[in-house]
Design a protein around this motif. Structure first.
Motif, PDB file in Angstrom:
ATOM      1  N   HIS A 102       0.809  -1.218   0.000  1.00  0.00           N
ATOM      2  CA  HIS A 102       0.000   0.000   0.000  1.00  0.00           C
ATOM      3  C   HIS A 102       0.843   1.270   0.000  1.00  0.00           C
ATOM      4  N   SER A 103       2.131   1.141  -0.197  1.00  0.00           N
ATOM      5  CA  SER A 103       3.031   2.296  -0.171  1.00  0.00           C
ATOM      6  C   SER A 103       2.704   3.256  -1.318  1.00  0.00           C
ATOM      7  N   PHE A 104       2.321   4.484  -0.958  1.00  0.00           N
ATOM      8  CA  PHE A 104       2.039   5.482  -1.987  1.00  0.00           C
ATOM      9  C   PHE A 104       3.294   5.768  -2.807  1.00  0.00           C
ATOM     10  N   LYS A 105       4.408   6.008  -2.122  1.00  0.00           N
ATOM     11  CA  LYS A 105       5.651   6.327  -2.835  1.00  0.00           C
ATOM     12  C   LYS A 105       6.070   5.185  -3.743  1.00  0.00           C
ATOM     13  N   GLY A 106       5.950   3.959  -3.250  1.00  0.00           N
ATOM     14  CA  GLY A 106       6.333   2.806  -4.056  1.00  0.00           C
ATOM     15  C   GLY A 106       5.484   2.685  -5.315  1.00  0.00           C
ATOM     16  N   GLN A 107       4.167   2.819  -5.163  1.00  0.00           N
ATOM     17  CA  GLN A 107       3.278   2.699  -6.317  1.00  0.00           C
ATOM     18  C   GLN A 107       3.434   3.875  -7.286  1.00  0.00           C
ATOM     19  N   PHE A 108       3.492   5.081  -6.748  1.00  0.00           N
ATOM     20  CA  PHE A 108       3.608   6.264  -7.600  1.00  0.00           C
ATOM     21  C   PHE A 108       4.922   6.238  -8.388  1.00  0.00           C
TER      22      PHE A 108
END
Length: 185
Positions: A102-108
């Motif tokens: 669910h990591s925003f930074k990872g997905q973005f």
């Protein structure tokens, strides 16, 4: 009646902080397992409280070490991204997402790396999977801006226009989004 084995507990209390600092959670688990296995307290309430405390410490250690691993992979991905090695940055961001899906930074960042490799459909899928709840307006605008870009590259002009318009609702002063919108129109 046997005396409580205080030396085991004092050992764990002395050694536990040292290993947390040294980031060697395996040793922590072994110490906790020994304490939980050995009936070293006469008072059942005290023994139960100690078990809860030690299990909480164990879970916190797991969460902290997972977050550190996620951060490490994101930093490595950023390093490769800056060197225009988008394939390696993709790998690092995927590793970060294995630690925290669910990591925003990872997905973005993964979506950005995919976009740079002309994998527009995968980039769009990754952006669509992002949960916008709880994000700042700037973050929401960035996600929607990037969706617009990926859609534009796939010649889905109507959808890209809608994405750019949505981005501007969250950040109405974004000149780059305004420019991209004018190009899509």
């Amino acid at each position: 009646q046997a005396k409580p084995q205080q030396d085991i507990i004092s050992f764990s209390c002395e050694i536990l902080p040292c290993y947390i600092i040294a980031r060697q959670p395996v040793i922590i688990y072994a110490v906790i397992a020994n304490v939980l296995r050995i009936d070293c307290f006469e008072d059942k309430k005290w023994r139960q409280a100690m078990k809860v405390f030690l299990m909480s410490t164990l879970m916190l250690t797991v969460v902290i070490s997972s977050a550190q691993a996620e951060r490490k992979f994101i930093l490595k991905g950023n390093h490769y991204y800056k060197k225009n090695d988008f394939v390696e940055s993709e790998i690092q961001y995927r590793n970060a997402l294995e630690q925290n899906s669910h990591s925003f930074k990872g997905q973005f960042n993964l979506a950005d790396a995919l976009y740079k490799q002309n994998k527009f459909n995968e980039s769009l899928e990754t952006l669509n999977n992002l949960n916008l709840t709880g994000l700042s307006n700037d973050q929401k605008a960035s996600v929607l801006h990037n969706k617009g870009n990926a859609l534009f590259k796939q010649n889905k002009l109507k959808e890209s226009i809608e994405a750019y318009k949505s981005a501007l609702k969250f950040n109405p002063n974004d000149k780059e989004t305004k420019y991209n919108l004018s190009e899509a129109i």
